[in-house]
Design a protein around this motif. Sequence first.
Motif, PDB file in Angstrom:
ATOM      1  N   VAL A  23       0.587  -0.960   0.213  1.00  0.00           N
ATOM      2  CA  VAL A  23       0.308   0.066   0.233  1.00  0.00           C
ATOM      3  C   VAL A  23       1.007   1.703   0.137  1.00  0.00           C
ATOM      4  O   VAL A  23       1.890   1.397   0.784  1.00  0.00           O
ATOM      5  CB  VAL A  23      -1.042  -0.189   1.370  1.00  0.00           C
ATOM      6  CG1 VAL A  23      -1.807   1.658   1.403  1.00  0.00           C
ATOM      7  CG2 VAL A  23      -1.760  -1.293   0.989  1.00  0.00           C
ATOM      8  N   LEU A  24       0.551   2.010  -0.850  1.00  0.00           N
ATOM      9  CA  LEU A  24       1.493   3.574  -0.722  1.00  0.00           C
ATOM     10  C   LEU A  24       0.542   4.169  -0.930  1.00  0.00           C
ATOM     11  O   LEU A  24      -0.836   4.300  -1.744  1.00  0.00           O
ATOM     12  CB  LEU A  24       1.939   3.124  -1.947  1.00  0.00           C
ATOM     13  CG  LEU A  24       3.051   4.080  -2.256  1.00  0.00           C
ATOM     14  CD1 LEU A  24       4.300   3.978  -3.145  1.00  0.00           C
ATOM     15  CD2 LEU A  24       2.428   5.455  -3.320  1.00  0.00           C
ATOM     16  N   SER A  25       0.909   5.478  -0.187  1.00  0.00           N
ATOM     17  CA  SER A  25      -0.058   6.677  -0.084  1.00  0.00           C
ATOM     18  C   SER A  25      -0.107   8.225  -0.679  1.00  0.00           C
ATOM     19  O   SER A  25       1.024   7.915  -1.475  1.00  0.00           O
ATOM     20  CB  SER A  25       0.030   7.722   1.663  1.00  0.00           C
ATOM     21  OG  SER A  25      -0.505   8.898   0.859  1.00  0.00           O
ATOM     22  N   GLY A  26      -1.365   7.713  -2.305  1.00  0.00           N
ATOM     23  CA  GLY A  26      -1.085   8.538  -3.045  1.00  0.00           C
ATOM     24  C   GLY A  26      -0.710  10.025  -2.641  1.00  0.00           C
ATOM     25  O   GLY A  26       0.321  10.423  -3.680  1.00  0.00           O
ATOM     26  N   ASN A  27      -0.749  10.512  -1.577  1.00  0.00           N
ATOM     27  CA  ASN A  27      -0.401  11.732  -1.105  1.00  0.00           C
ATOM     28  C   ASN A  27       1.500  12.302  -0.983  1.00  0.00           C
ATOM     29  O   ASN A  27       2.485  12.856  -0.985  1.00  0.00           O
ATOM     30  CB  ASN A  27      -1.193  12.648   0.069  1.00  0.00           C
ATOM     31  CG  ASN A  27      -2.460  12.767  -0.081  1.00  0.00           C
ATOM     32  OD1 ASN A  27      -3.015  13.801  -1.328  1.00  0.00           O
ATOM     33  ND2 ASN A  27      -2.939  12.785   1.221  1.00  0.00           N
ATOM     34  N   MET A  28       1.868  11.021  -0.049  1.00  0.00           N
ATOM     35  CA  MET A  28       2.755  11.045  -0.726  1.00  0.00           C
ATOM     36  C   MET A  28       3.500  10.139  -1.844  1.00  0.00           C
ATOM     37  O   MET A  28       4.537  11.482  -2.259  1.00  0.00           O
ATOM     38  CB  MET A  28       3.301   9.375   0.659  1.00  0.00           C
ATOM     39  CG  MET A  28       4.618   9.523   0.156  1.00  0.00           C
ATOM     40  SD  MET A  28       5.508   7.864   1.196  1.00  0.00           S
ATOM     41  CE  MET A  28       5.158   8.028   3.193  1.00  0.00           C
ATOM     42  N   LEU A  29       3.019  10.220  -2.690  1.00  0.00           N
ATOM     43  CA  LEU A  29       3.999  10.095  -3.542  1.00  0.00           C
ATOM     44  C   LEU A  29       3.561  11.040  -4.677  1.00  0.00           C
ATOM     45  O   LEU A  29       4.674  11.766  -5.419  1.00  0.00           O
ATOM     46  CB  LEU A  29       3.022   9.094  -4.441  1.00  0.00           C
ATOM     47  CG  LEU A  29       3.236   8.560  -6.292  1.00  0.00           C
ATOM     48  CD1 LEU A  29       4.653   8.304  -6.057  1.00  0.00           C
ATOM     49  CD2 LEU A  29       1.953   7.894  -6.255  1.00  0.00           C
ATOM     50  N   HIS A  30       2.481  11.915  -4.949  1.00  0.00           N
ATOM     51  CA  HIS A  30       2.819  13.631  -4.890  1.00  0.00           C
ATOM     52  C   HIS A  30       3.580  13.772  -4.772  1.00  0.00           C
ATOM     53  O   HIS A  30       4.804  14.678  -5.392  1.00  0.00           O
ATOM     54  CB  HIS A  30       1.047  13.829  -5.061  1.00  0.00           C
ATOM     55  CG  HIS A  30       0.945  14.847  -5.434  1.00  0.00           C
ATOM     56  ND1 HIS A  30       0.893  16.289  -5.193  1.00  0.00           N
ATOM     57  CD2 HIS A  30       0.083  15.277  -6.818  1.00  0.00           C
ATOM     58  CE1 HIS A  30       0.888  17.459  -5.996  1.00  0.00           C
ATOM     59  NE2 HIS A  30      -0.035  16.265  -6.679  1.00  0.00           N
ATOM     60  N   ARG A  31       4.191  14.118  -3.259  1.00  0.00           N
ATOM     61  CA  ARG A  31       4.852  14.585  -2.933  1.00  0.00           C
ATOM     62  C   ARG A  31       6.243  14.055  -3.389  1.00  0.00           C
ATOM     63  O   ARG A  31       7.326  15.467  -3.640  1.00  0.00           O
ATOM     64  CB  ARG A  31       5.198  14.562  -1.433  1.00  0.00           C
ATOM     65  CG  ARG A  31       4.102  15.235  -0.672  1.00  0.00           C
ATOM     66  CD  ARG A  31       4.077  15.697   1.082  1.00  0.00           C
ATOM     67  NE  ARG A  31       4.376  14.218   1.746  1.00  0.00           N
ATOM     68  CZ  ARG A  31       3.292  13.833   2.114  1.00  0.00           C
ATOM     69  NH1 ARG A  31       2.272  14.470   1.827  1.00  0.00           N
ATOM     70  NH2 ARG A  31       4.425  12.726   2.466  1.00  0.00           N
ATOM     71  N   VAL A  32       6.337  13.290  -3.409  1.00  0.00           N
ATOM     72  CA  VAL A  32       7.937  12.235  -4.202  1.00  0.00           C
ATOM     73  C   VAL A  32       7.957  13.112  -5.811  1.00  0.00           C
ATOM     74  O   VAL A  32       9.411  12.864  -5.871  1.00  0.00           O
ATOM     75  CB  VAL A  32       8.310  11.439  -4.483  1.00  0.00           C
ATOM     76  CG1 VAL A  32       8.396  10.885  -2.199  1.00  0.00           C
ATOM     77  CG2 VAL A  32       7.276  10.187  -4.164  1.00  0.00           C
ATOM     78  N   LEU A  33       6.867  13.661  -6.443  1.00  0.00           N
ATOM     79  CA  LEU A  33       7.632  13.395  -7.967  1.00  0.00           C
ATOM     80  C   LEU A  33       7.298  14.811  -8.552  1.00  0.00           C
ATOM     81  O   LEU A  33       7.516  16.188  -7.941  1.00  0.00           O
ATOM     82  CB  LEU A  33       5.541  13.892  -8.358  1.00  0.00           C
ATOM     83  CG  LEU A  33       5.408  11.958  -8.576  1.00  0.00           C
ATOM     84  CD1 LEU A  33       3.113  12.641  -8.734  1.00  0.00           C
ATOM     85  CD2 LEU A  33       6.024  10.861  -9.863  1.00  0.00           C
ATOM     86  N   ARG A  34       8.781  14.731  -9.593  1.00  0.00           N
ATOM     87  CA  ARG A  34       8.631  16.467 -10.011  1.00  0.00           C
ATOM     88  C   ARG A  34       7.457  16.759 -10.496  1.00  0.00           C
ATOM     89  O   ARG A  34       6.565  15.880 -11.062  1.00  0.00           O
ATOM     90  CB  ARG A  34       9.635  16.004 -11.238  1.00  0.00           C
ATOM     91  CG  ARG A  34      10.858  15.037 -10.918  1.00  0.00           C
ATOM     92  CD  ARG A  34      11.895  15.457 -12.432  1.00  0.00           C
ATOM     93  NE  ARG A  34      11.465  15.257 -12.984  1.00  0.00           N
ATOM     94  CZ  ARG A  34      11.038  13.997 -13.782  1.00  0.00           C
ATOM     95  NH1 ARG A  34      11.297  12.856 -12.746  1.00  0.00           N
ATOM     96  NH2 ARG A  34      10.838  13.912 -15.215  1.00  0.00           N
ATOM     97  N   PRO A  35       7.245  18.171 -10.432  1.00  0.00           N
ATOM     98  CA  PRO A  35       6.087  18.940 -10.742  1.00  0.00           C
ATOM     99  C   PRO A  35       5.927  18.310 -12.335  1.00  0.00           C
ATOM    100  O   PRO A  35       4.745  18.459 -12.689  1.00  0.00           O
ATOM    101  CB  PRO A  35       7.070  20.252 -10.501  1.00  0.00           C
ATOM    102  CG  PRO A  35       7.394  20.164  -9.556  1.00  0.00           C
ATOM    103  CD  PRO A  35       8.596  18.862  -9.990  1.00  0.00           C
ATOM    104  N   GLU A  36       7.383  18.489 -13.160  1.00  0.00           N
ATOM    105  CA  GLU A  36       6.604  18.522 -14.431  1.00  0.00           C
ATOM    106  C   GLU A  36       6.006  16.852 -14.738  1.00  0.00           C
ATOM    107  O   GLU A  36       5.118  17.034 -16.126  1.00  0.00           O
ATOM    108  CB  GLU A  36       8.079  18.538 -15.563  1.00  0.00           C
ATOM    109  CG  GLU A  36       8.873  19.467 -15.151  1.00  0.00           C
ATOM    110  CD  GLU A  36       9.527  19.367 -14.209  1.00  0.00           C
ATOM    111  OE1 GLU A  36      10.239  18.704 -13.842  1.00  0.00           O
ATOM    112  OE2 GLU A  36       9.703  20.134 -13.292  1.00  0.00           O
TER     113      GLU A  36
END
Length: 159
Positions: A23-36
């Motif tokens: 299980v991976l939090s979508g909010n956590m994933l969003h934080r580690v993604l580059r803006p592009e």
Amino acid sequence: HPPSHFALHTISQDVYGGGLSQVLSGNMLHRVLRPEMRQILSRPIFTFHVPNEFRGNDESPKSVTQSILMSNLPHGQKLWRFRADIICGDDDGKHCPKGMCEVKHLQKLLRNPSLSIRLRLCPGTILFMDNGSYLHARSNIQDSSRWLKRVRFYMEGGR
């Protein structure tokens, strides 16, 4: 649209060690993604095959084109729709090459053990999951007697 929530009830676990949930939090994933990357994943350019188990009848669409990440929602909510096994490749020229590169990068992040938790669902366990706020997967099943009951449902009034 996929169900907003689901529950898994473990009747019998995989005694050989397979079927481990991730299980991976979508909010956590969003934080580690580059803006592009967030921007590209937010574009409705990704085509997904709709599995037969989710199609109501022969008139239901066999594929849908949508974004992987929906982030322009009330209260800063982010919704994820991703299944690597049903996303279409660069067929029919519908996907920009960068979009598919971003999908491959997303898959790499999803395999990163430091971003997710792993769970062994023991008999009697019931796991409720928000299907758009968390990304989830499982390892290969090694025990054919493993048995989970899955219930899909929609919450009234949103998440």
